[in-house]
Design a protein around this motif. Sequence first.
Motif, PDB file in Angstrom:
ATOM      1  N   MET A 194       0.856  -1.159   0.000  1.00  7.74           N
ATOM      2  CA  MET A 194       0.000   0.000   0.000  1.00  7.74           C
ATOM      3  C   MET A 194       0.907   1.228   0.000  1.00  7.74           C
ATOM      4  O   MET A 194       1.658   1.455   0.945  1.00  7.74           O
ATOM      5  N   ALA A 195       0.841   1.988  -1.038  1.00  2.00           N
ATOM      6  CA  ALA A 195       1.744   3.130  -1.169  1.00  2.00           C
ATOM      7  C   ALA A 195       1.114   4.429  -0.725  1.00  2.00           C
ATOM      8  O   ALA A 195       1.833   5.375  -0.408  1.00  2.00           O
ATOM      9  N   LYS A 196      -0.213   4.509  -0.667  1.00  2.00           N
ATOM     10  CA  LYS A 196      -0.853   5.778  -0.309  1.00  2.00           C
ATOM     11  C   LYS A 196      -2.240   5.527   0.263  1.00  2.00           C
ATOM     12  O   LYS A 196      -2.966   4.671  -0.212  1.00  2.00           O
ATOM     13  N   ALA A 197      -2.584   6.289   1.288  1.00  2.00           N
ATOM     14  CA  ALA A 197      -3.937   6.270   1.841  1.00  2.00           C
ATOM     15  C   ALA A 197      -4.545   7.645   1.589  1.00  2.00           C
ATOM     16  O   ALA A 197      -3.965   8.661   1.959  1.00  2.00           O
ATOM     17  N   ASP A 198      -5.693   7.675   0.939  1.00  2.00           N
ATOM     18  CA  ASP A 198      -6.330   8.952   0.626  1.00  2.00           C
ATOM     19  C   ASP A 198      -6.874   9.575   1.910  1.00  2.00           C
ATOM     20  O   ASP A 198      -7.751   8.994   2.562  1.00  2.00           O
ATOM     21  N   PRO A 199      -6.361  10.738   2.313  1.00  2.00           N
ATOM     22  CA  PRO A 199      -6.807  11.356   3.573  1.00  2.00           C
ATOM     23  C   PRO A 199      -8.301  11.665   3.599  1.00  2.00           C
ATOM     24  O   PRO A 199      -8.932  11.574   4.649  1.00  2.00           O
ATOM     25  N   ILE A 219       0.536  11.421   7.777  1.00  3.94           N
ATOM     26  CA  ILE A 219       1.858  10.971   8.236  1.00  3.94           C
ATOM     27  C   ILE A 219       2.252   9.677   7.525  1.00  3.94           C
ATOM     28  O   ILE A 219       3.409   9.498   7.143  1.00  3.94           O
ATOM     29  N   TYR A 220       1.287   8.781   7.328  1.00  3.97           N
ATOM     30  CA  TYR A 220       1.592   7.551   6.601  1.00  3.97           C
ATOM     31  C   TYR A 220       2.021   7.862   5.166  1.00  3.97           C
ATOM     32  O   TYR A 220       2.968   7.265   4.654  1.00  3.97           O
ATOM     33  N   ASN A 221       1.321   8.782   4.520  1.00  2.00           N
ATOM     34  CA  ASN A 221       1.677   9.135   3.147  1.00  2.00           C
ATOM     35  C   ASN A 221       3.076   9.736   3.073  1.00  2.00           C
ATOM     36  O   ASN A 221       3.823   9.462   2.126  1.00  2.00           O
ATOM     37  N   LEU A 222       3.444  10.547   4.062  1.00  2.93           N
ATOM     38  CA  LEU A 222       4.795  11.112   4.085  1.00  2.93           C
ATOM     39  C   LEU A 222       5.848  10.024   4.280  1.00  2.93           C
ATOM     40  O   LEU A 222       6.856   9.985   3.576  1.00  2.93           O
ATOM     41  N   SER A 223       5.602   9.128   5.227  1.00  5.31           N
ATOM     42  CA  SER A 223       6.586   8.075   5.474  1.00  5.31           C
ATOM     43  C   SER A 223       6.616   7.063   4.340  1.00  5.31           C
ATOM     44  O   SER A 223       7.670   6.508   4.022  1.00  5.31           O
ATOM     45  N   ALA A 224       5.479   6.807   3.703  1.00  4.34           N
ATOM     46  CA  ALA A 224       5.443   5.877   2.578  1.00  4.34           C
ATOM     47  C   ALA A 224       6.215   6.435   1.388  1.00  4.34           C
ATOM     48  O   ALA A 224       6.766   5.672   0.588  1.00  4.34           O
ATOM     49  N   GLY A 225       6.268   7.757   1.267  1.00  2.00           N
ATOM     50  CA  GLY A 225       7.053   8.365   0.209  1.00  2.00           C
ATOM     51  C   GLY A 225       8.539   8.113   0.381  1.00  2.00           C
ATOM     52  O   GLY A 225       9.284   8.006  -0.592  1.00  2.00           O
ATOM     53  N   PHE A 226       8.981   8.005   1.626  1.00  2.88           N
ATOM     54  CA  PHE A 226      10.403   7.755   1.890  1.00  2.88           C
ATOM     55  C   PHE A 226      10.770   6.280   1.771  1.00  2.88           C
ATOM     56  O   PHE A 226      11.824   5.936   1.252  1.00  2.88           O
ATOM     57  N   VAL A 227       9.914   5.400   2.274  1.00  6.69           N
ATOM     58  CA  VAL A 227      10.274   3.982   2.332  1.00  6.69           C
ATOM     59  C   VAL A 227       9.504   3.111   1.346  1.00  6.69           C
ATOM     60  O   VAL A 227       9.764   1.918   1.255  1.00  6.69           O
TER      61      VAL A 227
END
Length: 115
Positions: free
Chosen positions: A1-6, A96-104
């Motif tokens: 899962m690369a992104k969760a729509d806020p 926050i998940y979307n930000l961290s998912a962008g890095f990892v």
Amino acid sequence: MAKADPWSVMKVSFLLSIALGICTIVAAAVLWMVMDAMGVFSTVGGTISEATGSNESNGFDLQAFLSLPNVLMFTSIIAVIDVVLATALATLGAFIYNLSAGFVGGVELTLAEDE
């Protein structure tokens, strides 16, 4: 899962928070009715009024303080605060998940079939 729509997370968490708030109010009302039927408020109220009373006054009236409308009003206020906080925290968690998912790169999920 690369992104969760806020926006989706906010809508779902709002609906679940509303459901939890309604359950909280109903549970508080049922618990109050059971405790009132068992005579808990009158017994504890009598003990407290004896302990805090004097010759001129009757002391603290627990039954008036913990009446059903007061309890439901307090529970409703807590439920509304819970709805706002849970919705905001879930939406913030999605950001926050979307930000961290962008890095990892997100969470990798492997589905396996039972044989």
